[in-house]
Design a protein around this motif. Sequence first.
Motif, mmCIF file in Angstrom:
data_model
loop_
_atom_site.group_PDB
_atom_site.id
_atom_site.type_symbol
_atom_site.label_atom_id
_atom_site.label_comp_id
_atom_site.label_asym_id
_atom_site.label_seq_id
_atom_site.Cartn_x
_atom_site.Cartn_y
_atom_site.Cartn_z
ATOM 1 N N TRP A 28 45.279 39.691 38.806
ATOM 2 C CA TRP A 28 43.902 39.556 38.878
ATOM 3 C C TRP A 28 43.738 40.823 38.723
ATOM 4 N N LEU A 30 40.521 42.808 40.675
ATOM 5 C CA LEU A 30 38.765 42.848 41.388
ATOM 6 C C LEU A 30 38.299 44.053 40.942
ATOM 7 N N THR A 36 32.664 37.246 45.095
ATOM 8 C CA THR A 36 34.126 36.200 44.981
ATOM 9 C C THR A 36 34.668 35.782 45.153
ATOM 10 N N ARG A 184 31.247 45.001 47.411
ATOM 11 C CA ARG A 184 31.923 43.838 46.351
ATOM 12 C C ARG A 184 32.797 43.158 47.379
ATOM 13 N N VAL A 186 34.970 40.093 48.736
ATOM 14 C CA VAL A 186 35.974 38.903 48.585
ATOM 15 C C VAL A 186 36.306 37.252 49.433
ATOM 16 N N ALA A 199 28.279 32.023 45.498
ATOM 17 C CA ALA A 199 29.127 32.712 44.638
ATOM 18 C C ALA A 199 28.984 32.803 43.350
ATOM 19 N N ASP A 200 29.306 34.659 42.493
ATOM 20 C CA ASP A 200 29.198 34.742 41.758
ATOM 21 C C ASP A 200 30.384 34.807 40.665
ATOM 22 N N ASP A 201 31.976 34.609 41.060
ATOM 23 C CA ASP A 201 32.485 34.190 40.339
ATOM 24 C C ASP A 201 33.433 33.481 41.630
ATOM 25 N N VAL A 202 34.516 32.262 41.343
ATOM 26 C CA VAL A 202 35.285 31.100 41.705
ATOM 27 C C VAL A 202 36.592 31.622 41.866
ATOM 28 N N LEU A 203 37.315 31.875 42.349
ATOM 29 C CA LEU A 203 39.323 31.883 42.252
ATOM 30 C C LEU A 203 39.425 30.694 43.431
ATOM 31 N N PHE A 213 39.845 30.691 37.747
ATOM 32 C CA PHE A 213 38.913 32.019 37.972
ATOM 33 C C PHE A 213 38.096 31.830 36.729
ATOM 34 N N ALA A 216 30.996 31.892 38.742
ATOM 35 C CA ALA A 216 31.026 29.855 39.519
ATOM 36 C C ALA A 216 29.926 29.146 38.832
#
Lengths: 238, 234, 266
Positions: A28, A30, A36, A184, A186, A199-203, A213, A216
Motif C-alpha cells: 500500500w 500512504l 484515511t 496526514r 490514518v 474519510a477522504d479514503d477508506v481502507l 481501498f 470514501a
Amino acid sequence: MVSTILPLTVENIALRRRGRRILGPISWQLGGTGITVLMGPNGSGKTSFLRAMHGLERISDGRLHWSAPIDQTRARQSFVFQTPILMRRSVVDCIAYPLLLDGVSRRIARDRAAEAATQVGLAAMLDQPAQLLSGGEKQKLALARALVRGPELLFLDEPCANLDGRSTSDIEKILLAARDAGTRIVMSTHNLGQARRLADDVLFLYVGQLVEFGPASRVLQTPATPEMTAFIKGDLLP
Amino acid sequence: MNDIWQGLAQAARLIVARDADLIEIATLSLQVSLGATLVASLIGLPLGAWLAINRFRVRRVVIATMNALMGLPPVVVGLFVYVLFSRSGPFGVLGLLFTPTAMVIAQVIIITPIVASISHQAIRDLWADYHDLLISLNASRTQRIKALLWDGRRALMTASLAGFGRAIGEVGAIMIVGGNIDHATRVLTTAIALETGKGEFGMALALGFVLIALAVLVNLTVHFLSRTERGSRW
Amino acid sequence: MMLKSLALLAAMALGTAASAEEMKMAVTTSFANSGLAEVLLPEIEKDTGITVQLLVVGTGQALTLGAAGDVDAVLVHSRAAEDKWLAEGNGTHRREIMYNDFVIVGPSTDPAGTKTATNATDAFKAIAAAQAPFVSRGDDSGTHKMEQALWKTAGIEPVGDWYRSVGQGMGAALNTAAGMNAYILADRASWLNFGNKADLAIDFQGDPALFNQYAYLPVNPEKYPHVKAELVEKLEDWLVSDKAKGLIEGYKIAGQQLFVFNAQPE
Ligand SMILES: Nc1ncnc2c1ncn2[C@@H]1O[C@H](COP(=O)(O)OP(=O)(O)OP(=O)(O)O)[C@@H](O)[C@H]1O
Ligand SMILES: [Mg+2]
C-alpha cells in the motif's frame, strides 16, 4: 505543512505471531493529504496494521519505506492508542511530556500543554491526576498529547470507541482542523457514520488482508467486494 | 501479658527521663540502619530499574540470585562479613570489625537484594504500562529510565523503606560484626537480645516498643517529607 | 530531601571514630551477666584511662576472636581450651584472676533428688537416672565444657528426650530451663542476676569440682602487631592489684559474695 516523511511505501508486509499470520501480505502507499479510515471486523488486523506502520510491531516479511531517514520519521508522527496510555502525572504534565522530550523548557511546555488541553476541553482539569479522568476525557487527553508536537502524520486507533455523541463530535472537529492544517491522518473506526463524516479514503481489512481501498465516496456508496458490501449492510461475515 | 504492660510503662519511663543510654543506643540504631538504607538504595534502586527494562543474557540468573539472596539468614551474612573484616581476614588491616561501619556493610548486604527486588518489580510493571507510549513518543533510553524512576518514585520509596524496616529490626548479623559493645556498637536490637538473655523481659520489651516507635516515626517522616499522601493515586 | 537527610545521618554514623585509649576484650557471657563488669570498668577507666570494650560471647568464640586478632585480650574460664589456645601461639601467657562457682539449678521440688547428693557427679547421676529434663548450653562455652566434664566423670553419655541442648548463651538457656522447669548447670552470678526464675531454685552447690577459675589471656603481639600490648599489660596490672581484689570480693548480689580473688603476685 509540507510532509517530509511521506509517502510511506508499505511493501508486502506480513506479521506472524505464534506461528499464525495475523496480517498481510499487504502492499500500500500512504501519501498525499487528508484522512484515511481503516475499517474491518474485530480481529481483522486494524490495530496490528496501524502499529506496524508506526514501528511498534516487529514485521515478519516485507518492509516499510519512508521518504526520510528512519531516525527522523519517529519524532514527526504520533499515535493514539485504542486504550489510552496515561502517565502517572497531572493532565497538563502528561500533555507537556512529549515537548520535554524535545528539550522544550518546562515552563513553555506547560503553557503549550495548557493551550492544547483547552482545545480538547480539558481546561478545567489541568492539575488533576490523569489517571482519575473519565474514559472520554482520557481519550481527549491522549489526542491533545498526540497533537502537541504538531505531527506530520497521526495514527489513531478507534479514538471514539467509548465516547458519547457530544465528545465524538468534539474529537471529530479537532481531527478535521488538524487535517486542514496539513496533518496526514490514518485512523481506524467501527463507526460507519464517522467514516462518512471524516474519510477522504477508506481502507478495508478482512482477515488480515487489504480487501478494498479507494475514495470514501466510492467505497462507501458502491463497494466493489462482497465482504465490504456485507460489512456496510451490517451483515455478519462468514 | 503482665510483661507487656510493664514493658510499655518502662518504655514510657525511659523516654520521659531521656535516659542517656537509651538515646545513645537508639541514635546508633538509626544511624546504622539509615546509613545502610542509603547505600543499599544507591545500589539497589538503579539495579532494579536496570533489570526491569533491559533484556540481556544472564538477566534471569541475576534476578534469581537476587531473590535467593533475599532469603539469606542474617547470621550467615554476619559470619561472611566477620571473616572478611577479621584481623586475620583479607580486609583486616582496615580495622573495621566491631565498628558501626562494619554493621552498615553487613546490613547493606542484607537489604540491597530486597530494595533491588521490590524496585525491579515496581519498575517492571510501570514499564509494561509505559512501554508502547515511550517508544511511540521516541523517548531516548535515558529519557525512558528518567520517566520510569520519576513516575515510580513512590514505589521506589516503598522499596527503600522496606529495606530500612529489615535493617532496623536486624540482629543476627550486627551482633557478630558489631559485637554489641556498650557505648560503641550497641543498638536497640542487640540490647534487646542482651536483656532477653538476662531474663529482663520487661526491659527487653521496653526497648522493643522504642524500636517500633522509631520505625514508625521514620516512615511517617519520609512520607511527610515527600508529601506522598497528597493526591490519592501517587 | 529524603536523600539529603539520609546522607547526613550516614555521615554521622561513619563519624563514630575510636579514641586513643581503647582496647577490646572478649569475655564470657557468664562474666558479663554477673554484673561485675559494670563495677570494674568505670574504675579501670578512672585509674588507668583505658576504656575497655567488652565483647560478650561464649568461651569458644572468645578464644576464636583472640586467635584471629580481633580482640586484644581474653577473659575466660576453661582451663583445657585455654592451654590449647596458648600452645598454638595465640597468646603470651595465662594469668589467673579469680574464681566463682557453678550451681545446679532445677525445679524447687527437686524431682531427681539432687539435694541429697554428696558431690556434683552424683547429682548428675541422679538427674540421668530420673530422666529429669536437663537443659544444656550446647554452645562450646566454659559452662558447657564444665557440664561435659561432669557427665564424663559420671560415666554417662547424656542422650534422650530429657536432655535438651539449646546452643545458646547462659541467659537464654536459663529462660529455656525456666520455661521447661528443667535442671541446668549455671554459674552462680548468672543465676543470681537472672530475672525470670519461675519455679527454679538452686538444688545442689558447694562441691569444689564446681569451682570456676577465670584467667586473663593477652593476645600475642608477635602474631598480631596491631594489638595494644601496652594497654593490655596495664590492664593486667590493674586486675591483679589490691584495688581490684577489694572490688571483686566486695561485689555482692542478694547479700552473697560471688567471686574469690586468687591472683598471685608475679
Ligand atoms: N501478539 C499477538 N500474538 C498472537 N496473536 C495476535 C497478537 N496480536 C494480535 N493478534 C491477533 O491478530 C488478529 C488481529 O488483531 P488486531 O488487534 O489487529 O485486530 P483489530 O482489527 O484491531 O480488532 P478490533 O476491532 O477488535 O480492535 C487478532 O486475531 C488477534 O488475536
Ligand atoms: Mg483494534
